[in-house]
Scaffold this active site. Sequence first.
Site, short mmCIF file in Angstrom:
data_model
loop_
_atom_site.label_atom_id
_atom_site.label_comp_id
_atom_site.label_asym_id
_atom_site.label_seq_id
_atom_site.Cartn_x
_atom_site.Cartn_y
_atom_site.Cartn_z
N SER A 1 0.82 -1.22 0.00
CA SER A 1 0.00 0.00 0.00
C SER A 1 0.85 1.26 0.00
O SER A 1 0.35 2.34 -0.27
CB SER A 1 -0.94 0.01 1.21
N HIS B 1 -2.15 -3.46 -5.78
CA HIS B 1 -2.62 -3.04 -4.47
C HIS B 1 -4.12 -3.28 -4.32
O HIS B 1 -4.94 -2.58 -4.92
CB HIS B 1 -2.29 -1.55 -4.26
N GLU C 1 -5.23 -1.01 -7.53
CA GLU C 1 -4.23 -0.13 -8.14
C GLU C 1 -3.13 -1.00 -8.74
O GLU C 1 -2.52 -1.81 -8.04
CB GLU C 1 -3.59 0.78 -7.08
N ASN D 1 -3.66 6.26 -1.45
CA ASN D 1 -3.14 6.61 -0.13
C ASN D 1 -2.46 7.98 -0.12
O ASN D 1 -2.50 8.70 0.87
CB ASN D 1 -2.18 5.53 0.38
#
Length: 729
Positions: free
Chosen positions: A434, A455, A467, A505
Site C-alpha cells: 500500500s 494493491h 491499483e 493513499n
Amino acid sequence: MIYQGNAISVARGTKTGGDDIAMLTFDLKGESINKLSSAVVTELGDAVKAIQSESGLKGLVIGSAKDVFIVGADITEFHGLFDKGEEYLVEMNLKVHDIFNAIEDLPFPTVTAINGLALGGGCEVTLTTDFRVMGEKAKIGLPETKLGILPGWGGCVRLPRMIGADNAIEWIAGGTENRADAALKMGAVDAVVPNESLEDAALDILARAYSGELDYQARRDEKTGPLKLNPIEQMMAFETAKGYVKGKAGPHYPAPVEAIKVIQKGAGEERGRAQAIEAKAFAKLALSDIAFNLVGLFLNDQVVKKKASKYEKQARPVKQTAVLGAGIMGGGIAYQSASKGTPILMKDIKEEAVELGLKESRKLFAKQVERKKLTTEQMAEKLTLIRPTLSYGDFGHVDLVVEAVVENPKVKDAVLTEVEGLVGEETILTSNTSTISITRLAENLKRPENFCGMHFFNPVHRMPLVEVIRGEKTGDAAVAATVAYARAMGKTPIVVNDCPGFLVNRVLFPYFGGFSLLVEQGADFQRVDKIMEKFGWPMGPAYLLDVVGMDTAVHAGEVMAEGFPERMGQMGGDGSKSAIQVMYENERLGQKNDKGFYAYEEDKKGKPKKVSDDKAYELVKQVVKSEQEFSDEDIIARMMVPLCLETVRCLEDGIVETPAEADMALIYGIGSPPFRGGALRYIDAMGIGEFVKLADGLADELGPLYAPTDKLRKMAEAGERFYTTQAQS
C-alpha cells in the site's frame, strides 16, 4: 423492405414464410450493441410511420440482430441534452412518448423478442408491445435511478399497470437487472424460451392473438388506463414504499423516491396525463447536480473499463496464480481469485497462517451459500481452486504471483527475490503493497520488467478497486497481465505510476492531515465524523482511521512525510504529535483491538459497533493547542481541500493519466461520495477560481498542505475545467 436505416430495419415476412407480419430489427451499424441515441429514436419514429402506412399487416415482432436487445439510451449524450434545460427535456420525452404510443396503438397485435440485455430505454421499448418473449439468459430492468434520474419513456407508467405497483416500485427504485425467470414470475414477460426459439415463440403468440385466443386489446386497455388500486390500496402501496426506499437510498439520492411519487401521481390518470407527469419529473431530476455527477460517474467508469480492455487485449493468459502470505489478506485474495474461476496457490511459511487463509476463504464462500448465490456443491468446487502449500513445489507453472506478506521492505525484498528464482522467466511478480515504492522493491530483482504493484483494498471481496502500479523498469507485459488478472477477479484496475502512497493513499493522507489539524485546534472528532458522513462519506475520518488501523496509519503517514516533507512532514501542525500518533502510542489501534477514537462492541450479527469512549477524549486533549469554533462549512473545507489538491498534484505529476481515472479511484478505493462525482468534479462544481480562492485563504493559516499549485492557478485564470461539460447550478 418497409424501412431501412442505420440502426433499424423493417421487413415483411418471417423465416417461416408469409408476408403479413412485420419484423422490426434493431442492428446499429458499426457497434457491438444496440443503444437508443437521439438519431436511433428519430429512426424509430420514421420506422413506425412506415409500418403505419403499410397495408395488409397482421402483426409486428420487434427484435435485435445483436447479442443484446437494447442496453438503454446513449448516456454519452446525456450531459449535452441536460444542458438544454427543462422545457427541452420535457418536449423531448413527450416526442418519444408519441413514438412509443404509436407502437402501442398499432391496429394489430405486437410482440417483442428479448435476447440479451433490455435495460432502461430498451426495456421501455419492450413495454410498448402487447406481449414479450424472453431468452433464457436475457435480463431486463430499469436502472435509471442509479444515474439520479427516473424512467422517462413510459417505464413509470406502463410497468406498474403490467406487474402491479409494488413490483414495479421494487424494479424501478432498486434499479435492478432482472433475470428471465424472475420477469416471467412477475408477469413482465409472457414466455421464456431458448434464444434460438425466440422468433418462433413470438410468432406463435401473434397467431394466438390474431385468432382471438389471446386478448391483446385487453392488455392495451390495462396499460393505457388508470392503475387499478382503490385509495386505501394506493396509500398502503405508495406511502409505505416511500418511507422504506427513502431510508435505504439516503438523503443524497432522491431519484428512487421521486420515481415512486411519479407512479403515485399518475396512478389515477390515463396514459397521456401520466406520461406528462413522468416527463416533467424526469426533466426536474435531470437538471440536478446529483444526476449530472452520477452520469459523469458512469462515463468515467466507461473510460476506466475501455483502458483496462486495451491492456487486456495485449496480455498473455493468466491461467494459474499464487499468493504469498496467507492470513486474512491472502485468504481474501485467494477467495476472490477462486470465486471467479482462476486457480490459485496459497503459500505461507506457517501452517497456522495457511489455515487462517483457508478459514477466511471458507467463511466468504459460506456467506455466498447463505445468500443463495452459490449452492453447497458450487462452493466445494470453487474451494478446490485454492491449493494451500508450505513449499514452492508447483511455482514453476504459475503465470502470476501476488506477494502479500507484511508491509516491510526488507521482508518483501527477501520474499520477492526468493520466488523470482523459482518461477518461469515469463512469470509476472506483483506486490500487494500500500505504500512501499515499486521501483525500490524491484532493485534486487533480475527481471524488474516482470514486476509491478497490485494493491488490493481491504476487505478484498468488497472493495472494487485494484491499483496496478508501474515502477521505473516495469514492462508493458507485466502491467497488461496484472490488469487482465484483476479484471478476471471481477475488480476495477486503474494503472498508476510509482510514488509514495501511489494514488489513493497519497490522496487520503492529506485528508487525514486536515483532520489532525482540526482536532489540534479544538474540533470535536465525533462532530467532524458526523459532518463528513452527512457530506456523503460512508464513514468520517476518525471512524475510518479506526477501520484502517492506527498502526497502519502511522506507518503510511511516515512514508508520506518522507516522500513529501514540505506538505506532509508536519501534518500534525508544528511537528508535535498528532491525535493519530497519540492513539497509536496508547495501543488504541482501532477495530484491531476494539479501541481507537471509539470503543467497539459486537452487534447482534457479530460485527464491530462503535460507541463513544471517554478515554479517547482524554487522550485527544493532549494534542489540542487552541479552542476554535468551526462551522460545518469550515470543517468540510478543511477536510476536502487538501484531498482535492493532492488529487490535482497526482494528475499534474502523471501519477494518474486522466481526471476520470483519478475520480474513479477515490470512489472505488476510499468511498469518496459518488453523487459528488469525485475530487476533480467537486472542484469543477465549485469552479476552479472559487476553489483556489478558498484554498489560498486556508493556506495562509495552515500552510503548504492547502496551497494550490501554479498550474491550478493558471487553469483558474483561463477559466478552464477538468471536464469539458459542466453541472447545471
